[in-house]
Design a protein around this motif. Structure first.
Motif, PDB file in Angstrom:
ATOM      1  N   MET A 125     -10.032  -3.499   9.042  1.00  0.00           N
ATOM      2  CA  MET A 125      -9.367  -4.425   8.131  1.00  0.00           C
ATOM      3  C   MET A 125      -9.055  -5.744   8.820  1.00  0.00           C
ATOM      4  O   MET A 125      -9.333  -6.831   8.294  1.00  0.00           O
ATOM      5  CB  MET A 125      -8.083  -3.781   7.613  1.00  0.00           C
ATOM      6  CG  MET A 125      -7.255  -4.660   6.688  1.00  0.00           C
ATOM      7  SD  MET A 125      -5.483  -4.346   6.837  1.00  0.00           S
ATOM      8  CE  MET A 125      -5.084  -5.310   8.291  1.00  0.00           C
ATOM      9  N   GLU A 129     -10.508  -9.470   8.049  1.00  0.00           N
ATOM     10  CA  GLU A 129      -9.621 -10.605   7.777  1.00  0.00           C
ATOM     11  C   GLU A 129      -9.894 -11.754   8.745  1.00  0.00           C
ATOM     12  O   GLU A 129      -9.965 -12.921   8.348  1.00  0.00           O
ATOM     13  CB  GLU A 129      -8.161 -10.169   7.882  1.00  0.00           C
ATOM     14  CG  GLU A 129      -7.651  -9.398   6.681  1.00  0.00           C
ATOM     15  CD  GLU A 129      -6.148  -9.222   6.712  1.00  0.00           C
ATOM     16  OE1 GLU A 129      -5.566  -8.964   5.642  1.00  0.00           O
ATOM     17  OE2 GLU A 129      -5.549  -9.345   7.797  1.00  0.00           O
ATOM     18  N   PHE A 177      -2.971  -9.728   0.622  1.00  0.00           N
ATOM     19  CA  PHE A 177      -3.425  -8.611   1.450  1.00  0.00           C
ATOM     20  C   PHE A 177      -2.334  -8.095   2.389  1.00  0.00           C
ATOM     21  O   PHE A 177      -2.622  -7.311   3.301  1.00  0.00           O
ATOM     22  CB  PHE A 177      -4.641  -9.034   2.282  1.00  0.00           C
ATOM     23  CG  PHE A 177      -5.858  -9.377   1.457  1.00  0.00           C
ATOM     24  CD1 PHE A 177      -6.101  -8.738   0.244  1.00  0.00           C
ATOM     25  CD2 PHE A 177      -6.759 -10.342   1.884  1.00  0.00           C
ATOM     26  CE1 PHE A 177      -7.218  -9.047  -0.521  1.00  0.00           C
ATOM     27  CE2 PHE A 177      -7.888 -10.649   1.124  1.00  0.00           C
ATOM     28  CZ  PHE A 177      -8.118 -10.007  -0.085  1.00  0.00           C
ATOM     29  N   THR A 180      -2.036  -4.165   2.815  1.00  0.00           N
ATOM     30  CA  THR A 180      -3.229  -3.370   3.076  1.00  0.00           C
ATOM     31  C   THR A 180      -2.963  -2.309   4.134  1.00  0.00           C
ATOM     32  O   THR A 180      -3.465  -1.174   4.032  1.00  0.00           O
ATOM     33  CB  THR A 180      -4.380  -4.284   3.536  1.00  0.00           C
ATOM     34  OG1 THR A 180      -4.536  -5.354   2.590  1.00  0.00           O
ATOM     35  CG2 THR A 180      -5.682  -3.511   3.614  1.00  0.00           C
ATOM     36  N   GLY A 194      -8.116  -0.541   0.286  1.00  0.00           N
ATOM     37  CA  GLY A 194      -6.811  -1.002   0.748  1.00  0.00           C
ATOM     38  C   GLY A 194      -6.558  -2.446   0.358  1.00  0.00           C
ATOM     39  O   GLY A 194      -5.456  -2.801  -0.077  1.00  0.00           O
ATOM     40  N   PHE A 195      -7.582  -3.294   0.512  1.00  0.00           N
ATOM     41  CA  PHE A 195      -7.460  -4.683   0.076  1.00  0.00           C
ATOM     42  C   PHE A 195      -7.178  -4.745  -1.429  1.00  0.00           C
ATOM     43  O   PHE A 195      -6.308  -5.509  -1.885  1.00  0.00           O
ATOM     44  CB  PHE A 195      -8.739  -5.451   0.391  1.00  0.00           C
ATOM     45  CG  PHE A 195      -8.890  -5.858   1.833  1.00  0.00           C
ATOM     46  CD1 PHE A 195      -7.890  -6.555   2.483  1.00  0.00           C
ATOM     47  CD2 PHE A 195     -10.034  -5.535   2.541  1.00  0.00           C
ATOM     48  CE1 PHE A 195      -8.024  -6.935   3.809  1.00  0.00           C
ATOM     49  CE2 PHE A 195     -10.179  -5.907   3.870  1.00  0.00           C
ATOM     50  CZ  PHE A 195      -9.171  -6.611   4.503  1.00  0.00           C
ATOM     51  N   SER A 198      -3.563  -3.573  -2.237  1.00  0.00           N
ATOM     52  CA  SER A 198      -2.566  -4.585  -1.927  1.00  0.00           C
ATOM     53  C   SER A 198      -2.595  -5.706  -2.959  1.00  0.00           C
ATOM     54  O   SER A 198      -1.547  -6.176  -3.420  1.00  0.00           O
ATOM     55  CB  SER A 198      -2.818  -5.153  -0.528  1.00  0.00           C
ATOM     56  OG  SER A 198      -1.887  -6.144  -0.198  1.00  0.00           O
TER      57      SER A 198
END
Length: 312
Positions: A125, A129, A177, A180, A194-195, A198
């Motif tokens: 993650m 990002e 985010f 996340t 997860g993104f 969130s």
């Protein structure tokens, strides 16, 4: 401890402080295990890196190799410290979510839970990002530099405008985010899921989440600075002393290069260790306000069977 209804700002702070009080010892143990060794490596790397600079001779043709050694040691320490920080963030997020769910988790169990697929997903993650945000900022920055190099006002102007737009976009995405890590660490979501999770949680509450996250980060930074400032003064005493000597020498002509070396000598093991202590203090409380807001947003979506949400 799971919120039966959405929380007001006062409730968020109250839950945060209670969560810190209920889990600080477990979180301190987890931070010491996961971040402590990385902090020592970082401090040693900082000491070795600046040691390379201090022995550098101004007329030595091997200066370039010395600089690369310096950068290598600093980079190695920073990467290891970053890995430890991510692992500690996941572990403390898990203990916080467990506490908020009314199922307190021992630090041993949290440690075992951390070293699983979810930790690899959190690393993934952060890499996504970093790559995505770097791309958003890097493209307009390249246009700006290209415009300056080519002496093209339209290209440089477009790059400057796009930099502002990209910074706003990055801030917007960071807030969307922000949850996340809890989604991955607690719900065991995949990275992309997860993104999405969130983003869904933040939906309709962006400004509220932004304001609370900024406020809480300022509170943490202020509290940590109060605790750590005396230690920084002690560790950097030689730096401040050399700084004032350098400032005084400016009136008498060319400054003594040895004074600058004395200043750099302060940025060694002690400075790295104090930075590590500050990071450990910060890491045991910072993920917890994200956890509290994560549960608040879930309550606002009706996930805990409350009757009606409070107004944002």
């Amino acid at each position: 401890m799971t919120p039966a209804a959405p929380m007001t700002l006062g409730d968020v702070f109250d839950r945060w402080f209670k969560l810190i009080g209920a889990s600080w010892l477990r979180n301190l143990i987890l931070a010491a295990i996961l971040l402590g060794p990385a902090a020592l490596v970082f401090a040693v790397s900082l000491d070795l890196g600046f040691g390379q600079i201090l022995i550098m001779d101004e007329y030595d043709p091997r200066n370039l190799a010395t600089v690369w050694n310096f950068l290598g040691w600093i980079s190695l320490g920073s990467v290891i410290f970053l890995i430890g920080t991510v692992a500690a963030t996941v572990a403390i997020t898990i203990t916080g979510c467990a506490e908020m769910s009314g199922r307190p988790m021992a630090w041993q169990e949290a440690l075992r839970t951390t070293f699983s697929l979810r930790l690899a997903r959190v690393f993934g993650m952060y890499l996504l990002e970093f790559a995505g945000f770097g791309f958003l900022i890097g493209i307009p920055y390249a246009l700006l530099i290209g415009g300056i190099a080519a002496e093209s006002f339209p290209l440089g102007f477009a790059g400057g405008i796009l930099i502002i737009v990209s910074i706003v976009a990055v801030i917007y995405l960071v807030i969307n985010f922000a949850f996340t890590v809890p989604a991955i660490a607690w719900e065991q979501s995949a990275v992309i899921d997860g993104f999405k999770r969130s983003w869904t949680l933040v939906g309709g509450n962006w400004w509220r989440v932004f304001g609370i996250l900024v406020l809480m980060s300022l509170v943490v930074s202020f509290a940590v600075s109060l605790v750590m400032t005396p230690l920084y003064i002690v560790v950097l005493w030689d730096f401040f002393q050399a700084y004032f000597e350098l400032f005084s020498s400016l009136g008498g002509g060319e400054p003594d290069p040895q004074i600058a070396r004395n200043m750099l000598s302060s940025f060694g093991f002690g400075f790295g260790l104090v930075n590590a202590i500050a990071s450990i203090i910060q890491i045991i409380v910072t993920p917890l306000y994200t956890v509290v807001l994560y549960f608040d947003l879930r309550a606002r979506r009706g996930e805990f069977n409350q009757s009606s949400p409070l107004p944002a």
